[in-house]
Design an enzyme around this catalytic site. Structure first.
Site, PDB file in Angstrom:
ATOM      1  N   CYS A 121       5.393 -12.343   1.679  1.00  0.00           N
ATOM      2  CA  CYS A 121       6.708 -11.409   1.488  1.00  0.00           C
ATOM      3  C   CYS A 121       7.722 -12.441   1.237  1.00  0.00           C
ATOM      4  CB  CYS A 121       7.014 -10.574   2.563  1.00  0.00           C
ATOM      5  SG  CYS A 121       8.578  -9.647   2.282  1.00  0.00           S
ATOM      6  N   CYS A 218       6.277  -4.973   8.902  1.00  0.00           N
ATOM      7  CA  CYS A 218       7.016  -3.783   8.651  1.00  0.00           C
ATOM      8  C   CYS A 218       6.024  -2.610   7.984  1.00  0.00           C
ATOM      9  CB  CYS A 218       7.788  -3.953   7.384  1.00  0.00           C
ATOM     10  SG  CYS A 218       7.303  -4.609   5.794  1.00  0.00           S
TER      11      CYS A 218
END
Length: 381
Positions: A121, A218
């Site tokens: 990410c 997440c």
């Protein structure tokens, strides 16, 4: 190595102009760290623009309406921007995030690896796509709330571990390139503790001052990796055999994705004398291979996709370095031997247990704090 003192005329972000003429895009997650960075830079007079990425809908992950934590994070970031008084934008990066991070995470897990999606990410979304957005906004730099230090050395910007070893995030940022490092700033890396960050949040009157740290990935908000993989890849939890290192069948499992290398508990094969550990996963044969603890011991670690931000050319090796092969373990002495332009063999001076393909192997200088880069651990052949 200590940070260089400020140069006359140069502002705190390293630019030879007043803060008001220095535009900073702050990547705001909605947490206390990035909120403090934005507030601090705005209070210092910088031209701050806050940007929050909508990456994933937790409600979809949990199959529950109203469980979208991402929505709360966006709300928190917006409140900070409104209180301090700087513009704030929300960018929909869900498609990019799915393509660049989630799909690879699922595929790697199905291939028997133990991926680290937070690194991807940072590499592919925050420090690539968002950084380009910052440039499009005519920003001089982009700041984040990561606990890592950027210092100027004899040959330019260097990456160093955070002052607070318990908060250090260098393991997750090893793939930062030199070009990205030149543009990035990390205003919290020098702080001695997270308590200092929260104190700053209170001083600025931020509503997130006491917001707890996020613990999970997440898009895996409850820590159940297997459930997310099954949702992304139906049929991923096909049953198979648990076998010993000689191929003898010891039991059955309900899907390779439920196991990780080094795992001892939950195997369902008790009563066999000495404890057994997962030493290898074979997703093609749908087998979980177990063995004694000593079978987990690894000295030679092959790595690929090496990113080198250390001194000299990567292929000048071999060289003595320190390496970290899990985010929770301290660096240990090793010898780095390049085997190609972006591949290497890392020899650990003391064997390590539970080295897992898909994890990162991060390089550090010996006797210092500088991050030299790193690569991705490959399965041994």
């Amino acid at each position: 190595m200590t940070a260089h003192p400020p140069v006359a005329g140069v502002n705190s972000l390293g630019f030879d102009k007043p803060p008001a003429q220095t535009r900073v895009v702050v990547a705001m997650s909605g947490g206390v760290d990035s909120s403090v960075v934005a507030a601090k830079l705005a209070q210092e007079g910088y031209d701050v623009i806050g940007v929050t990425l909508q990456l994933y809908d937790h409600g979809a992950a949990l199959a529950k309406k109203g469980a979208c934590c991402a929505g709360q994070d966006i709300h928190d970031a917006r409140r900070v921007a409104e209180r301090i008084g700087f513009p704030h934008y929300v960018l929909d990066y869900e498609n990019k995030f799915r393509e660049s991070v989630i799909d690879e995470f699922a595929d790697a897990y199905l291939a028997g690896a133990t991926p680290v999606p937070c690194i991807r990410c940072n590499e592919r979304v925050k420090f690539r796509d968002l950084l380009e957005t910052a440039r499009d906004l005519d920003a001089d730099c982009m700041a984040t709330g990561h606990y890592i230090q950027r210092r100027m050395g004899a040959e330019g910007a260097e990456l160093h571990m955070a002052a607070d070893a318990t908060r250090d995030q260098s393991y997750f940022l090893f793939s930062t390139t030199q070009e990205q490092l030149d543009f990035l700033r990390f205003p919290l890396g020098h702080l001695a503790s997270k308590d200092e960050t929260r104190a700053l949040a209170s001083r600025y009157g931020l509503s997130v001052a006491d917001k707890p740290d996020s613990q999970d990935i997440c898009f895996v908000p409850n820590g159940n990796y297997a459930a997310v993989i099954e949702k992304l890849r139906p049929g991923a939890a096909d049953p198979g055999e648990i076998v010993d290192m000689d191929g003898n069948v010891l039991g059955q499992h309900q899907g390779v994705i439920h196991y990780t290398i080094g795992q001892r508990r939950g195997l369902g094969i008790g009563g066999l004398g000495d404890p057994l550990y997962v030493v290898r996963l074979d997703p093609v044969a749908r087998q979980v291979i177990v063995g004694p603890r000593e079978a987990l011991s690894t000295r030679i670690v092959p790595v690929a996709e090496v990113n080198w931000i250390g001194p000299g050319a990567f292929q000048d090796g071999p060289r003595e370095i320190m390496v970290r092969i899990r985010s929770t373990r301290p660096p240990r002495a090793a010898i780095l031997r390049p085997t190609g332009a972006h591949s290497a063999e890392v020899e650990l001076l003391d064997p390590e247990e539970g080295v897992s393909p898909g994890q990162a192997c991060v390089f550090y200088e010996t006797g210092g704090t500088r991050v030299l880069g790193g690569g991705w651990i490959q399965a041994r052949r």
